[in-house]
Write an enzyme that holds these catalytic residues in place. Structure first.
Site, mmCIF file in Angstrom:
data_model
loop_
_atom_site.group_PDB
_atom_site.id
_atom_site.type_symbol
_atom_site.label_atom_id
_atom_site.label_comp_id
_atom_site.label_asym_id
_atom_site.label_seq_id
_atom_site.Cartn_x
_atom_site.Cartn_y
_atom_site.Cartn_z
ATOM 1 N N CYS A 258 -13.909 28.782 14.676
ATOM 2 C CA CYS A 258 -15.269 29.272 15.001
ATOM 3 C C CYS A 258 -15.991 29.493 13.676
ATOM 4 C CB CYS A 258 -15.217 30.558 15.809
ATOM 5 S SG CYS A 258 -14.459 30.380 17.434
ATOM 6 N N ALA A 259 -16.383 28.414 13.030
ATOM 7 C CA ALA A 259 -16.681 28.456 11.594
ATOM 8 C C ALA A 259 -18.127 28.777 11.218
ATOM 9 C CB ALA A 259 -16.289 27.117 10.955
ATOM 10 N N ALA A 260 -19.088 28.511 12.105
ATOM 11 C CA ALA A 260 -20.507 28.637 11.709
ATOM 12 C C ALA A 260 -20.822 30.061 11.213
ATOM 13 C CB ALA A 260 -21.409 28.283 12.882
ATOM 14 N N PRO A 261 -21.635 30.174 10.157
ATOM 15 C CA PRO A 261 -22.330 29.099 9.423
ATOM 16 C C PRO A 261 -21.497 28.424 8.328
ATOM 17 C CG PRO A 261 -23.028 31.224 8.599
ATOM 18 C CD PRO A 261 -22.075 31.512 9.718
ATOM 19 N N GLY A 262 -20.222 28.778 8.221
ATOM 20 C CA GLY A 262 -19.334 28.038 7.326
ATOM 21 C C GLY A 262 -18.858 28.758 6.087
ATOM 22 N N GLY A 263 -19.191 30.038 5.939
ATOM 23 C CA GLY A 263 -18.851 30.773 4.713
ATOM 24 C C GLY A 263 -17.364 30.782 4.411
ATOM 25 N N ASP A 282 -17.057 24.286 15.414
ATOM 26 C CA ASP A 282 -17.785 25.243 16.237
ATOM 27 C C ASP A 282 -18.243 24.567 17.513
ATOM 28 O OD1 ASP A 282 -19.140 27.713 17.045
ATOM 29 O OD2 ASP A 282 -18.922 28.243 14.922
ATOM 30 N N ASP A 309 -14.785 23.001 21.055
ATOM 31 C CA ASP A 309 -14.712 24.291 21.739
ATOM 32 C C ASP A 309 -13.338 24.909 21.499
ATOM 33 O OD1 ASP A 309 -14.676 26.406 23.505
ATOM 34 O OD2 ASP A 309 -15.454 25.275 25.213
ATOM 35 N N CYS A 380 -15.716 40.864 13.389
ATOM 36 C CA CYS A 380 -16.630 41.767 12.680
ATOM 37 C C CYS A 380 -16.982 42.945 13.594
ATOM 38 C CB CYS A 380 -17.885 41.036 12.193
ATOM 39 S SG CYS A 380 -18.861 40.287 13.512
#
Length: 452
Positions: A258-263, A282, A309, A380
């Site tokens: 679930c990478a977005a935005p990729g940081g 993502d 997904d 988070c």
């Protein structure tokens, strides 16, 4: 101000209506308005940001105050009047630089401009009443209700936190959400802070990691050449700790589900030093586009963005990854200082539903980990049900995994990690960061190793 086609207060009202009446997300709505009105000077943009964010941050308290001084209760007011009064009371209570008379007069003018001339007397009367009596507002006697109103935090969230972290820590968390936080960035090399200062940006080192810096005093990111050139990425320190905990080794294959935005993906790709491969996945093409934009800005070649997904099993990835990063969708209760309206949108049922979805995702993505490989689970949020309870469930249902003590991985870090972080690791070995207690967002990390 009167000669301008649109005033700062009118833009603030538009932002508040979009968020409170139409379900917009405050950070996105504010970003779009500031982008559209880039011609406004820095002071005007700062006013719009301060009043919009502050009104939303303190909204429960503002409504509580208005209900003490208005015969018409906030819930019964027309949306335009309700939000106009909220922003005005915020200015009266929290902005000493704005004279009370100016707040009252400008609010009346705005009500008239928006077609509510018949209510000018009501607006004027309520605000002058509030201005005269702000020091006489009485708050609830019940300690939880008192905290809830004074810090505009829904009671159900406090009932979640107080048993887990104690009243004193919870109040420190609430205070930190209402304090202005500098933007945290991850620098690609040691020259970046010097470049930032040359652009007029205030930069100071973050105490946790040597490449993490806190910046302030700039207008907007897109205006900084150092940002456009990919010299740094915007990333909270808690998110950087995922990359540190991952500790990728040369030629590792990494899947971030679930990478977005990729940081995190970009951080790990940089740590691989050009070797190995990072697959940043993502759910939607929009989110994949965000990742691709950031990859392009940094110029990295050992990373790709993929639309996939996390709930759908991908047989081709079976036991393919040395590291799987699962920073999963969560209630976001750790970032309420940045996404001020989230606390009003979140519900206890919603948090429970997310905890269940996280279990379903972990069930799928753990199968991508090689024997001897690592699964990093992070959120988070500050919610035991989404954090340690999910880790306990996972270990019970997946005996092929064991919990890695993060204190062990901290010893391997190529930096001096302050004792504050080591103390934040629980006896079980996972890390729960709390805003106001630690210098970061609220964040959870657990390392799960697949037995060989």
């Amino acid at each position: 101000m009167t000669n301008k086609p649109v005033s700062e207060r009118e833009l603030v009202l538009g932002i508040l209506l979009e968020v409170t009446e139409h379900g917009g997300y405050s950070h996105l709505v504010l970003r779009d308005v500031l982008a559209k009105y880039q011609y406004l000077d820095k002071k005007e943009r700062a006013f719009i940001t301060r009043v919009s964010e502050g009104t939303l941050e303190h909204m429960m308290e503002l409504d509580y105050i208005l209900d003490q001084f208005s015969k018409v209760k906030v819930k019964k007011m027309k949306p335009v009047i309700r939000n106009l009064l909220r922003s005005a009371v915020y200015q009266l209570k929290y902005m000493d630089s704005v004279p009370d008379a100016a707040v009252c007069n400008e609010s009346v003018k705005l009500a008239v401009k928006k077609g509510f001339g018949s209510l000018r007397g009501f607006v004027n009367g309520v605000l002058r009443n509030v201005a005269r009596n702000l020091d006489n507002v009485s708050y609830p006697e019940d300690p939880v209700d008192n905290l809830s109103i004074r810090y505009s935090m829904p009671r159900w969230i406090l009932e979640l936190w107080i048993p887990a972290y104690g009243m004193e820590n919870v109040e420190r968390m609430l205070q930190s959400f209402q304090e202005e936080q500098p933007l945290v960035i991850r620098c690609r090399d040691e020259n970046v802070p010097e470049h930032l200062r040359a652009e007029g940006v205030h930069a100071e080192p973050h105490p946790y990691l040597p490449y993490a810096w806190q910046i302030s005093g700039f207008d907007y990111l897109g205006g900084l050449e150092s940002f456009r050139n990919g010299e740094f990425s915007v990333q909270d320190i808690s998110s950087m700790l995922v990359g540190e905990t991952a500790d990728p080794q040369e030629n590792d294959y990494v899947i971030d589900v679930c990478a977005a935005p990729g940081g995190k993906s970009i951080h790990v790709a940089e740590k691989l030093g050009g070797s190995g491969h990072v697959e940043a996945r993502d759910l939607t093409l929009y989110k994949v586009g965000m990742i691709e934009e950031n990859i392009e800005r940094t110029g990295l070649l050992n990373i790709e963005a993929v639309c996939q997904d996390a709930l759908v099993y991908d047989e081709e990835s079976r036991e393919k990854a040395d590291i799987v990063i699962a920073d999963l969708p969560c209630s976001g209760l750790g970032v309420l200082g940045k996404k001020t309206d989230l606390k009003y949108k979140a519900t206890k049922q919603g948090a429970d539903d997310l905890a269940q979805m996280q279990r379903e995702m972990l069930d799928v993505v753990c199968r991508y980990v090689k024997p001897g490989g690592k699964l990093l689970y992070s959120t988070c949020t500050v919610n035991p049900a989404e954090n340690e309870e999910n880790v306990r469930w996972f270990l019970e249902t997946h005996p092929e995994f064991e919990l890695a003590d993060l204190r062990e991985s901290m010893k391997q870090w190529k930096t001096e990690v302050c004792e504050e972080l080591v103390r934040a690791v629980s006896e079980a070995g996972w890390l729960q960061l709390l805003p106001g207690i630690h210098k970061s967002d609220g964040f959870f990390i657990a390392g799960l190793r697949k037995r060989k």
